[in-house]
Design an enzyme around this catalytic site. Structure first.
Site, PDB file in Angstrom:
ATOM      1  N   HIS A 331       0.809  -1.226   0.000  1.00 61.78           N
ATOM      2  CA  HIS A 331       0.000   0.000   0.000  1.00 61.78           C
ATOM      3  C   HIS A 331       0.839   1.271   0.000  1.00 61.78           C
ATOM      4  O   HIS A 331       0.294   2.362   0.170  1.00 61.78           O
ATOM      5  CB  HIS A 331      -0.926   0.041   1.217  1.00 61.78           C
ATOM      6  CG  HIS A 331      -1.938  -1.045   1.254  1.00 61.78           C
ATOM      7  ND1 HIS A 331      -3.221  -0.894   0.748  1.00 61.78           N
ATOM      8  CD2 HIS A 331      -1.872  -2.305   1.724  1.00 61.78           C
ATOM      9  CE1 HIS A 331      -3.897  -2.022   0.945  1.00 61.78           C
ATOM     10  NE2 HIS A 331      -3.104  -2.904   1.522  1.00 61.78           N
ATOM     11  N   LYS A 518      -9.199  13.319   4.725  1.00 64.35           N
ATOM     12  CA  LYS A 518      -8.264  12.186   4.669  1.00 64.35           C
ATOM     13  C   LYS A 518      -7.318  12.359   5.845  1.00 64.35           C
ATOM     14  O   LYS A 518      -7.355  13.387   6.512  1.00 64.35           O
ATOM     15  CB  LYS A 518      -7.481  12.179   3.357  1.00 64.35           C
ATOM     16  CG  LYS A 518      -6.853  13.536   3.016  1.00 64.35           C
ATOM     17  CD  LYS A 518      -6.178  13.553   1.639  1.00 64.35           C
ATOM     18  CE  LYS A 518      -7.125  13.670   0.478  1.00 64.35           C
ATOM     19  NZ  LYS A 518      -7.243  12.436  -0.289  1.00 64.35           N
ATOM     20  N   ARG A 519      -6.473  11.361   6.133  1.00 62.34           N
ATOM     21  CA  ARG A 519      -5.498  11.559   7.189  1.00 62.34           C
ATOM     22  C   ARG A 519      -4.605  12.754   6.871  1.00 62.34           C
ATOM     23  O   ARG A 519      -4.383  13.087   5.711  1.00 62.34           O
ATOM     24  CB  ARG A 519      -4.657  10.287   7.373  1.00 62.34           C
ATOM     25  CG  ARG A 519      -5.387   9.196   8.120  1.00 62.34           C
ATOM     26  CD  ARG A 519      -5.803   9.636   9.520  1.00 62.34           C
ATOM     27  NE  ARG A 519      -4.657   9.763  10.391  1.00 62.34           N
ATOM     28  CZ  ARG A 519      -4.234   8.818  11.218  1.00 62.34           C
ATOM     29  NH1 ARG A 519      -4.897   7.674  11.315  1.00 62.34           N
ATOM     30  NH2 ARG A 519      -3.167   9.002  11.963  1.00 62.34           N
ATOM     31  N   LYS A 524       0.085  14.333   1.441  1.00 61.87           N
ATOM     32  CA  LYS A 524      -1.276  14.586   0.961  1.00 61.87           C
ATOM     33  C   LYS A 524      -1.527  16.082   0.734  1.00 61.87           C
ATOM     34  O   LYS A 524      -2.508  16.475   0.120  1.00 61.87           O
ATOM     35  CB  LYS A 524      -2.300  14.010   1.942  1.00 61.87           C
ATOM     36  CG  LYS A 524      -2.249  12.476   2.046  1.00 61.87           C
ATOM     37  CD  LYS A 524      -3.225  11.975   3.103  1.00 61.87           C
ATOM     38  CE  LYS A 524      -3.109  10.487   3.402  1.00 61.87           C
ATOM     39  NZ  LYS A 524      -3.666   9.613   2.337  1.00 61.87           N
ATOM     40  N   THR A 626      -8.944   6.188  -1.834  1.00 59.63           N
ATOM     41  CA  THR A 626     -10.269   5.587  -2.007  1.00 59.63           C
ATOM     42  C   THR A 626     -11.356   6.622  -1.734  1.00 59.63           C
ATOM     43  O   THR A 626     -12.463   6.509  -2.246  1.00 59.63           O
ATOM     44  CB  THR A 626     -10.462   4.365  -1.092  1.00 59.63           C
ATOM     45  OG1 THR A 626      -9.986   4.696   0.220  1.00 59.63           O
ATOM     46  CG2 THR A 626      -9.707   3.167  -1.603  1.00 59.63           C
ATOM     47  N   LYS A 630     -15.183   7.624  -3.540  1.00 59.98           N
ATOM     48  CA  LYS A 630     -16.450   7.910  -2.858  1.00 59.98           C
ATOM     49  C   LYS A 630     -17.045   9.224  -3.367  1.00 59.98           C
ATOM     50  O   LYS A 630     -18.257   9.334  -3.586  1.00 59.98           O
ATOM     51  CB  LYS A 630     -16.244   7.983  -1.339  1.00 59.98           C
ATOM     52  CG  LYS A 630     -15.834   6.654  -0.727  1.00 59.98           C
ATOM     53  CD  LYS A 630     -15.221   6.806   0.665  1.00 59.98           C
ATOM     54  CE  LYS A 630     -14.414   5.553   0.991  1.00 59.98           C
ATOM     55  NZ  LYS A 630     -13.527   5.724   2.161  1.00 59.98           N
TER      56      LYS A 630
END
Ligand code: 26Q
Length: 782
Positions: A331, A518-519, A524, A626, A630
């Site tokens: 991952h 998100k985290r 990110k 992911t 969504k």
């Protein structure tokens, strides 16, 4: 038990257990009664059935299962949701009562949520896919803000009870550590396929002392020892580690990994032997074991140990079997995030397993020789290297399959991150692009849109998401697009109400909802989003930006408690929000809200309400994502980089219906050696102005030095990384331009909603049903 008695069951259980009527039962009482009635409906031996299902069984070993709230999903899949909803209405109660019940947050983020989506898809598709993990006493911490700073509290997720699991005393196994033996007690939850046809199993192991206090025998010393044993055993499952990337090898973390891996492998072998005795020739036809990242990889040497010591197989036979049965999912490509355990630590915790690690290392050396790999190239394959055990190397060497989680990610694994292994075993590498379950993320989370879709194309999409393609024929139907837009408005209003309830902040539902949830992680790039908002803010103030559709920028993210920089970014965004809210010149154009305690249940409210989905990781860093799927499914456009599954999202829905910006993987490879963020900072006054807010007193970090540290990370770097190693300043201007394009396009409401609609219509590929079928066919051979 027949479906028609579900309502009566709930009523009866409430009477018996609590002596209450539905109308005056507490939420917890009602929750327990409804859950118990549903469990009765399922039947007592669902776990036996799942363990002994006919045909090949896939076992999903994962340190995390981020399930969220179970009750609504289970009722939906059992076909009891309508009865439940009637029952509530008849008794004057809101079906939303269970929103007070805590999520089962036994996971950090994407990897854990993926495991939960996979279980739903396995059961729905009639594939035997059982999950095995840890029954953490405390899940992922709860987050709240104090003066804009993240604070954490314990997540006591079982405080209303755990009515969806049954304790299975008969299946207890013993797990041995150096100087400590513990019982592993399984707690089984049903995983209910849509329509209730197939029920799989989620088996979470709980560590308990070998003996509870024995008061008959007790003397001072024994009492003392019993108390100590109990504490030591219970420590193993006490909490989920809140890091969503590797941190320095902690002893307890290794104990957790070995605890659930060993218990699971013992369980599988025992169940197998009930059927075939000691003839292991059918083993690989009976079981496939999928390792969710390297966290359960110690299951491999444990398997070898059990096969050799208990079942008297030779190493060659046991190793061959391991390769047939096990498969590994990667991952992450970030080298520093690949798990390694120090040999002394490993030996201190599970010395009896270390022997089998060295056997693997020996077998590896032999194989490298026989494949003619030159001596000087052999070292980089070493499983045991420089006092460290490389778990990813072990996982690739001792399995038949290594997969990435999106096309781009798999290509990077093959050509870069794991290239030496790809050269050795090209046939082992494969891609399985992630997916999400449309049952939770559309049918439950967005009933309005679900109803609308079913009205247009029937309900086949619930179990075959490719059906959404049928919506394409309405893409030029103005009435349909308008209706679709009306639903988005409803979901935005609902979210605004919810945020007001939770955060006490009013958001105008007529604003664009631009959302990044998100985290919190540097890669990110929530900080890039923050910079872009500031640049727009300054642009509005000084007249550089004239036309601007009012926008609410919504954030949700937890930072690992020890991740100082991530916490600094949260504080910074909260400061920006405060400044903008206090500025009468812009507050009817801009709003920034950081919601507290973003989790699965919050995601179910947020996802359907987005106009714009922010997916802005540095190209090459986000394995898949992911959340992006969504949002797409629920009709948002993606504003993102060419990274992870974004690439496939725009390939499906069209680049013209999304907003891609910034450096691509190959661009970054080209500039990385000469990248000089300071030059960009000095040359471009817009960049300088936003970055300077970190140090010029615009914002107050409460004397923590957090903001200055962020500034230095960007312009000076740190001992462990180069300046701006995630290329924020490189991408900032193109990002703002893309944001302004989205903004301008939004002015044409119809055209914008049409883009959103086309995204929904093309989301079929991103169902975890498709992902699971791909695993079943290519990897598990089911
Ligand atoms: C490891 C060692 C010690 C403590 C914690 C950990 C740890 C825990 C969780 C390491 C990694 C994780 C989680 C990683 C994760 O969620 N990765 C995400 O997986 C998703 C599903 O494949 C992808 O979509 C995301 O891109 C990826 O970041």
């Amino acid at each position: 038990m027949a479906t028609k008695t579900f309502k009566q069951n709930v009523t009866e259980i409430l009477k018996l257990d609590y002596g209450k009527e539905i109308k005056d039962a507490s939420t917890v009482e009602l929750y327990n009664a409804v859950s118990k009635a549903a469990m009765t409906h399922i039947g007592r031996d669902f776990n036996e059935q799942a363990m002994h299902a006919e045909g090949k069984k896939a076992c999903y070993l994962s340190a995390e299962f981020l399930i969220g709230r179970m009750v609504y999903n289970n009722l939906l899949n059992l076909g009891l949701f309508n009865q439940f909803s009637e029952l509530m209405t008849e008794n004057g109660r809101d079906i939303r009562v269970f929103e007070e019940i805590e999520d089962a947050a036994l996971g950090n983020g994407g990897l854990g949520r993926l495991a939960a989506c996979f279980l739903d898809s396995g059961a729905t598709n009639g594939i035997t896919l059982n999950g095995y993990g840890i029954r953490y006493k405390y899940g992922l911490f709860k987050q709240y803000f104090e003066d804009g700073f993240q604070k954490e509290t314990a997540d006591d997720w079982m405080k209303a009870g755990d009515p969806w699991s049954v304790r299975k005393e008969e299946d207890i196994v013993v797990v041995e550590f150096k100087g400590q033996s513990v019982k592993a007690v399984p707690y089984d939850s049903p995983v209910i396929g849509y329509g209730g046809k197939k029920i799989n199993l989620l088996r979470l192991w709980q560590a308990e002392p070998m003996e509870e206090f024995n008061f008959d025998l007790f003397n001072e010393q024994q009492y003392d020892k019993a108390a100590k044993d109990k504490v030591a055993a219970e420590a193993i499952c006490s909490l989920l580690y809140p890091n969503d990337s590797t941190d320095a090898g902690k002893k307890l973390r290794l104990k957790q990994q070995y605890f659930f891996s060993s218990a699971t492998i013992q369980d599988i072998i025992r169940t197998y032997k009930e059927k075939y005795g000691s003839d292991f020739s059918h083993f690989a036809a009976e079981y496939a074991v999928q390792l969710n990242d390297t966290h359960p990889t110690v299951a491999i040497p444990e398997f070898l140990r059990l096969m050799m010591e208990k079942e008297k197989l030779t190493f060659a036979k046991a190793f061959k079997l391991a390769k047939e049965v096990f498969a590994y999912t990667n991952h992450t490509i970030m080298a520093e995030a690949l798990e390694k355990w120090s040999v002394p630590l490993f030996k201190a915790v599970i010395p009896h397993v270390y022997k089998y690690v060295t056997m693997l290392q020996k077998a590896l050396v032999k194989e490298l020789k026989s494949l003619g790999i030159p001596e000087e190239e052999q070292k980089r394959y070493d499983i045991v290297d420089d006092g460290l055990i490389h778990m990813a190397r072990m996982a690739i060497f001792a399995t038949h399959s290594t997969n990435g989680v999106a096309q781009l990610h798999t290509e990077i694994l093959k050509n870069d991150a794991l290239n030496e292994w790809y050269k050795l075993y090209p046939e082992r590498f494969n891609n399985k692009t992630n997916g999400i379950t449309q049952r939770r993320w559309l049918a439950l989370a967005n009933m309005e849109l679900s109803g609308f879709i079913t009205d247009k194309i029937g309900n086949g999409w619930i179990t075959d998401l490719d059906n959404l393609k049928k919506l394409e024929k309405f893409k030029d139907d103005a009435a349909v697009i308008k209706q679709f837009g009306e639903i988005k408005k409803i979901k935005k209003r609902q979210l605004a109400d919810f945020i007001y309830e939770r955060e006490g902040v009013k958001i105008n539902p007529d604003f664009i909802f631009d959302i990044q949830v998100k985290r919190l992680h540097e890669y990110k790039r929530q900080l890039l989003n923050a910079f872009s908002i500031l640049d727009i803010y300054f642009g509005l103030k000084d007249g550089r930006i004239k036309e601007f559709q009012p926008t609410a920028f919504i954030f949700g993210a937890k930072a690992a408690p020890g991740y100082f920089r991530a916490k600094g970014i949260i504080k910074y965004i909260n400061e920006i929000g405060k400044m903008i809210a206090a500025d009468p010149e812009v507050k009817d154009k801009l709003q920034v809200v950081f919601v507290q305690n973003y989790n699965v249940s919050y995601a179910e409210k947020i996802t359907p309400a987005a106009d714009v989905s922010e997916q802005i990781s540095t190209a090459g860093t986000e394995a898949s994502g992911t959340g992006n799927m969504k949002f797409m499914l629920n009709g948002a456009v993606t504003l993102g980089t060419y990274d992870g599954a974004n690439v496939e999202i725009v390939a499906e829905a069209g680049e013209e219906n999304n907003y891609i910006f910034g450096a691509r993987v190959e661009d970054i490879a080209k500039i990385s050696d000469s990248y000089d963020p300071k030059k960009l900072y000095q040359k471009n006054p817009r960049i300088k102005k936003v970055v300077d807010t970190l140090i010029d007193g615009t914002f107050d970090d409460g004397g923590t030095g957090m903001f200055k540290e962020l500034y230095d990370a960007l312009l000076e770097g740190a001992s462990w990384h180069k300046p701006d190693h995630y290329y924020l300043l490189e991408d900032l201007i193109p990002y703002v331009e893309a944001k302004l394009r989205v903004n301008a396009d939004y002015a044409d409401t119809y055209e914008f909603r049409r883009k959103c609609f086309i995204n929904t219509a093309n989301a079929g590929k991103f169902s975890s049903d498709r992902t699971i079928r791909d695993y079943a066919l290519d990897v598990w051979h089911i």
